[in-house]
Design a protein around this motif. Structure first.
Motif, PDB file in Angstrom:
ATOM      1  N   LEU A  61      -0.413  12.554   0.768  1.00  0.00           N
ATOM      2  CA  LEU A  61       0.113  11.978  -0.473  1.00  0.00           C
ATOM      3  C   LEU A  61      -0.325  10.539  -0.701  1.00  0.00           C
ATOM      4  CD1 LEU A  61       3.807  13.301  -0.561  1.00  0.00           C
ATOM      5  CD2 LEU A  61       1.751  14.321  -1.542  1.00  0.00           C
ATOM      6  N   VAL A  62      -0.745   9.859   0.353  1.00  0.00           N
ATOM      7  CA  VAL A  62      -1.040   8.432   0.209  1.00  0.00           C
ATOM      8  C   VAL A  62      -2.204   8.197  -0.744  1.00  0.00           C
ATOM      9  CG1 VAL A  62      -2.664   8.188   2.155  1.00  0.00           C
ATOM     10  CG2 VAL A  62      -1.213   6.266   1.483  1.00  0.00           C
ATOM     11  N   THR A  63      -3.124   9.161  -0.835  1.00  0.00           N
ATOM     12  CA  THR A  63      -4.279   8.989  -1.717  1.00  0.00           C
ATOM     13  C   THR A  63      -3.846   8.807  -3.167  1.00  0.00           C
ATOM     14  OG1 THR A  63      -5.731  10.252  -0.268  1.00  0.00           O
ATOM     15  CG2 THR A  63      -6.421  10.015  -2.546  1.00  0.00           C
ATOM     16  N   GLU A  64      -2.835   9.559  -3.583  1.00  0.00           N
ATOM     17  CA  GLU A  64      -2.382   9.433  -4.971  1.00  0.00           C
ATOM     18  C   GLU A  64      -1.724   8.075  -5.220  1.00  0.00           C
ATOM     19  OE1 GLU A  64      -3.141  11.401  -7.554  1.00  0.00           O
ATOM     20  OE2 GLU A  64      -4.412  12.256  -5.994  1.00  0.00           O
ATOM     21  N   GLU A  65      -1.022   7.574  -4.219  1.00  0.00           N
ATOM     22  CA  GLU A  65      -0.429   6.246  -4.371  1.00  0.00           C
ATOM     23  C   GLU A  65      -1.520   5.178  -4.441  1.00  0.00           C
ATOM     24  OE1 GLU A  65       2.496   3.137  -4.519  1.00  0.00           O
ATOM     25  OE2 GLU A  65       2.270   5.196  -5.226  1.00  0.00           O
ATOM     26  N   VAL A  66      -2.542   5.331  -3.626  1.00  0.00           N
ATOM     27  CA  VAL A  66      -3.664   4.398  -3.689  1.00  0.00           C
ATOM     28  C   VAL A  66      -4.358   4.509  -5.040  1.00  0.00           C
ATOM     29  CG1 VAL A  66      -5.889   3.781  -2.693  1.00  0.00           C
ATOM     30  CG2 VAL A  66      -3.994   4.414  -1.193  1.00  0.00           C
ATOM     31  N   ARG A  67      -4.532   5.725  -5.526  1.00  0.00           N
ATOM     32  CA  ARG A  67      -5.181   5.921  -6.831  1.00  0.00           C
ATOM     33  C   ARG A  67      -4.408   5.206  -7.936  1.00  0.00           C
ATOM     34  NH1 ARG A  67      -8.797   9.560  -7.546  1.00  0.00           N
ATOM     35  NH2 ARG A  67      -7.964  10.854  -5.843  1.00  0.00           N
ATOM     36  N   ASP A  68      -3.083   5.293  -7.874  1.00  0.00           N
ATOM     37  CA  ASP A  68      -2.253   4.624  -8.872  1.00  0.00           C
ATOM     38  C   ASP A  68      -2.430   3.116  -8.793  1.00  0.00           C
ATOM     39  OD1 ASP A  68      -0.184   4.611 -10.916  1.00  0.00           O
ATOM     40  OD2 ASP A  68       1.154   3.836  -9.364  1.00  0.00           O
ATOM     41  N   ALA A  69      -2.452   2.580  -7.561  1.00  0.00           N
ATOM     42  CA  ALA A  69      -2.637   1.134  -7.392  1.00  0.00           C
ATOM     43  C   ALA A  69      -4.000   0.699  -7.919  1.00  0.00           C
ATOM     44  CB  ALA A  69      -2.488   0.754  -5.921  1.00  0.00           C
ATOM     45  N   VAL A  70      -5.037   1.464  -7.599  1.00  0.00           N
ATOM     46  CA  VAL A  70      -6.389   1.130  -8.053  1.00  0.00           C
ATOM     47  C   VAL A  70      -6.462   1.178  -9.577  1.00  0.00           C
ATOM     48  CG1 VAL A  70      -8.786   1.926  -8.070  1.00  0.00           C
ATOM     49  CG2 VAL A  70      -7.518   1.817  -5.911  1.00  0.00           C
ATOM     50  N   SER A  71      -5.788   2.154 -10.178  1.00  0.00           N
ATOM     51  CA  SER A  71      -5.812   2.276 -11.644  1.00  0.00           C
ATOM     52  C   SER A  71      -5.177   1.072 -12.330  1.00  0.00           C
ATOM     53  CB  SER A  71      -5.085   3.554 -12.073  1.00  0.00           C
ATOM     54  OG  SER A  71      -3.677   3.433 -11.925  1.00  0.00           O
ATOM     55  N   LYS A  72      -4.311   0.386 -11.620  1.00  0.00           N
ATOM     56  CA  LYS A  72      -3.653  -0.809 -12.166  1.00  0.00           C
ATOM     57  C   LYS A  72      -4.459  -2.078 -11.901  1.00  0.00           C
ATOM     58  CE  LYS A  72       0.893   1.275 -11.393  1.00  0.00           C
ATOM     59  NZ  LYS A  72       1.043   1.774 -12.760  1.00  0.00           N
ATOM     60  N   GLY A  73      -5.564  -1.940 -11.191  1.00  0.00           N
ATOM     61  CA  GLY A  73      -6.412  -3.095 -10.926  1.00  0.00           C
ATOM     62  C   GLY A  73      -6.252  -3.714  -9.568  1.00  0.00           C
ATOM     63  N   ILE A  74      -5.506  -3.083  -8.666  1.00  0.00           N
ATOM     64  CA  ILE A  74      -5.356  -3.596  -7.296  1.00  0.00           C
ATOM     65  C   ILE A  74      -6.688  -3.419  -6.572  1.00  0.00           C
ATOM     66  CG2 ILE A  74      -4.129  -3.384  -5.110  1.00  0.00           C
ATOM     67  CD1 ILE A  74      -2.375  -4.405  -7.390  1.00  0.00           C
ATOM     68  N   LYS A  75      -7.151  -4.481  -5.923  1.00  0.00           N
ATOM     69  CA  LYS A  75      -8.447  -4.453  -5.230  1.00  0.00           C
ATOM     70  C   LYS A  75      -8.315  -4.335  -3.715  1.00  0.00           C
ATOM     71  CE  LYS A  75     -10.371  -5.566  -9.219  1.00  0.00           C
ATOM     72  NZ  LYS A  75     -11.109  -4.559 -10.028  1.00  0.00           N
ATOM     73  N   THR A  76      -7.121  -4.647  -3.185  1.00  0.00           N
ATOM     74  CA  THR A  76      -6.952  -4.746  -1.740  1.00  0.00           C
ATOM     75  C   THR A  76      -5.615  -4.160  -1.320  1.00  0.00           C
ATOM     76  OG1 THR A  76      -8.204  -6.824  -1.793  1.00  0.00           O
ATOM     77  CG2 THR A  76      -7.008  -6.322   0.227  1.00  0.00           C
ATOM     78  N   ILE A  77      -5.624  -3.380  -0.236  1.00  0.00           N
ATOM     79  CA  ILE A  77      -4.383  -2.875   0.351  1.00  0.00           C
ATOM     80  C   ILE A  77      -4.352  -3.227   1.836  1.00  0.00           C
ATOM     81  CG2 ILE A  77      -4.255  -0.955  -1.290  1.00  0.00           C
ATOM     82  CD1 ILE A  77      -5.098   0.887   1.083  1.00  0.00           C
ATOM     83  N   ILE A  78      -3.161  -3.184   2.420  1.00  0.00           N
ATOM     84  CA  ILE A  78      -3.014  -3.333   3.866  1.00  0.00           C
ATOM     85  C   ILE A  78      -2.181  -2.169   4.369  1.00  0.00           C
ATOM     86  CG2 ILE A  78      -1.004  -4.879   3.632  1.00  0.00           C
ATOM     87  CD1 ILE A  78      -2.002  -6.272   6.231  1.00  0.00           C
ATOM     88  N   LEU A  79      -2.594  -1.580   5.489  1.00  0.00           N
ATOM     89  CA  LEU A  79      -1.957  -0.387   6.021  1.00  0.00           C
ATOM     90  C   LEU A  79      -1.096  -0.703   7.241  1.00  0.00           C
ATOM     91  CD1 LEU A  79      -4.936   2.144   5.833  1.00  0.00           C
ATOM     92  CD2 LEU A  79      -2.957   2.004   4.300  1.00  0.00           C
ATOM     93  N   PHE A  80       0.107  -0.108   7.251  1.00  0.00           N
ATOM     94  CA  PHE A  80       1.014  -0.148   8.391  1.00  0.00           C
ATOM     95  C   PHE A  80       1.294   1.291   8.803  1.00  0.00           C
ATOM     96  CE2 PHE A  80       1.854  -3.937   5.880  1.00  0.00           C
ATOM     97  CZ  PHE A  80       1.793  -4.943   6.831  1.00  0.00           C
ATOM     98  N   GLY A  81       1.120   1.596  10.082  1.00  0.00           N
ATOM     99  CA  GLY A  81       1.258   2.959  10.550  1.00  0.00           C
ATOM    100  C   GLY A  81       2.570   3.235  11.254  1.00  0.00           C
ATOM    101  N   ILE A  82       3.067   4.463  11.085  1.00  0.00           N
ATOM    102  CA  ILE A  82       4.269   4.932  11.768  1.00  0.00           C
ATOM    103  C   ILE A  82       3.878   6.189  12.536  1.00  0.00           C
ATOM    104  CG2 ILE A  82       6.660   5.694  11.487  1.00  0.00           C
ATOM    105  CD1 ILE A  82       6.446   4.364   8.619  1.00  0.00           C
ATOM    106  N   PRO A  83       3.749   6.092  13.857  1.00  0.00           N
ATOM    107  CA  PRO A  83       3.271   7.239  14.640  1.00  0.00           C
ATOM    108  C   PRO A  83       4.386   8.246  14.916  1.00  0.00           C
ATOM    109  CG  PRO A  83       3.764   5.442  16.100  1.00  0.00           C
ATOM    110  CD  PRO A  83       4.038   4.922  14.700  1.00  0.00           C
ATOM    111  N   ASP A  84       4.004   9.425  15.393  1.00  0.00           N
ATOM    112  CA  ASP A  84       5.006  10.406  15.801  1.00  0.00           C
ATOM    113  C   ASP A  84       5.260  10.349  17.307  1.00  0.00           C
ATOM    114  OD1 ASP A  84       2.656  11.477  16.710  1.00  0.00           O
ATOM    115  OD2 ASP A  84       2.815  13.370  15.613  1.00  0.00           O
ATOM    116  N   HIS A  85       4.571   9.432  17.985  1.00  0.00           N
ATOM    117  CA  HIS A  85       4.757   9.272  19.427  1.00  0.00           C
ATOM    118  C   HIS A  85       4.691   7.794  19.769  1.00  0.00           C
ATOM    119  CE1 HIS A  85       4.253   9.566  23.757  1.00  0.00           C
ATOM    120  NE2 HIS A  85       3.153   8.854  23.663  1.00  0.00           N
TER     121      HIS A  85
END
Length: 327
Positions: A61-85
């Motif tokens: 699902l994250v791709t669609e959220e990124v697509r929405d941000a890019v469509s608004k003109g966002i040029k940069t994101i930062i990723l924080f991960g939540i592992p299952d272990h």
């Protein structure tokens, strides 16, 4: 008022157009860095209760959220991960198939022109919630550096455009810079969390990233909020060790430090508009106590005016929308 001489400053405030042509500080979409939380699983969009409008996203699902941000003109994101272990050494942080590494690969494949920053720390990945290796209750500095270098290199191998180490271990920039260079990533910049205070404003982030310490606190490695000159030493060390950007965190209560670092260093300065600052405004707006748009834009302007070249903020998409309205 005969014979009284004074200056008429209001002449430059008479109309919206007049105010616009003399405005000194502007917030641009290019200034914004949008944080995203990614986690294992499928078809997951978990709301963060303490941060209205912020979600944990599964990879599908994250791709669609990124697509929405890019469509608004966002040029940069930062990723924080939540592992299952999680384990004592945060091994999922430097796993080539870890959540952050896979998210980087997926996002860069779909949005090759987007700048993707990888947060480089161990706290989300350790079972004790600290940013380094623990022995006898102590955070081991040098042993932690080895794991942070492995994490940074694995993120660069996945395609991260910028490595952003946030751990506050001594020498972390030098170690990571050397590790990246040895691995052939001379071109990958380091955005150092150079001035990171042991702040009370981080609570909602720790909910979102599942990174609260199981015991103790982080005051032995994050900075005392009372200290100013210490910030100069931290920033200078990181620049000397090869940092390409310097982050000041938090932003709102530390705008004096943003200005100080901007005046003393020649690299870009990033203001981190942290989770607690976001949550306070959201809560007040939901209660009808403030005008959210007006307050957020005033705050963004204050960070730019203080000297921030970039602003890392959970309000990034909202700000991008409001900038379009202004145009």
């Amino acid at each position: 008022m005969d014979g009284v001489t004074f200056r008429r400053h209001r002449r430059l405030r008479t109309t919206p157009t007049m105010r616009a042509i003399v405005r000194e500080t502007y917030v641009l979409k290019e200034d914004l860095i949008y944080p995203l939380f990614v986690l294992e699983g499928e078809n997951i969009k978990n709301s963060v209760s303490s941060m209205p409008g912020v979600y944990q996203w599964s990879l599908d699902l994250v791709t669609e959220e990124v697509r929405d941000a890019v469509s608004k003109g966002i040029k940069t994101i930062i990723l924080f991960g939540i592992p299952d272990h999680k384990d004592s050494v945060g091994s999922c942080a430097y796993d080539a198939k870890g959540i952050v590494q896979r998210a980087i690969q997926k996002i860069k494949a779909d949005f090759p022109d987007l700048t993707v920053i990888a947060d480089t720390c161990l706290c989300q990945f350790t079972d004790h919630g600290h940013c380094g290796v623990i022995k006898d209750g102590n955070i081991l500095n040098d042993e932690s550096l080895e794991l942070l270098v492995k994490t940074a290199v694995s993120q660069a191998e996945a395609g991260a455009d910028i490595i952003a180490p946030s751990n506050m271990m001594d020498g972390f920039v030098a170690a990571i810079r050397q590790g990246l260079d040895v691995a052939g990533f001379h071109h990958v910049p380091v955005m150092s969390y150079a001035v990171k205070y042991a702040s009370a404003f981080y609570g909602p982030f720790r909910d979102a990233a599942h990174s609260s310490p199981a015991s103790g606190d982080r005051k032995t490695y994050q900075m005392d909020p009372a200290n100013r000159r210490e910030a100069f030493r931290e920033a200078q060390s990181d620049v000397d060790e090869g940092a390409d950007f310097l982050i000041v965190k938090p932003a709102l209560a530390y705008l004096d430090i943003v200005r100080d670092i901007k005046e003393r260093q020649q690299v870009p300065v990033v203001a981190y508009n942290v989770s607690g600052e976001y949550a306070m405004i959201k809560a007040a707006a939901q209660n009808g106590w403030i005008d959210e748009k007006a307050v957020v834009m005033e705050k963004m302007t204050s960070m730019k005016r203080a000297g921030a070249d970039l602003i890392l903020t959970y309000f990034a998409k909202d700000v991008a929308n409001w900038l379009d309205e202004r145009e």
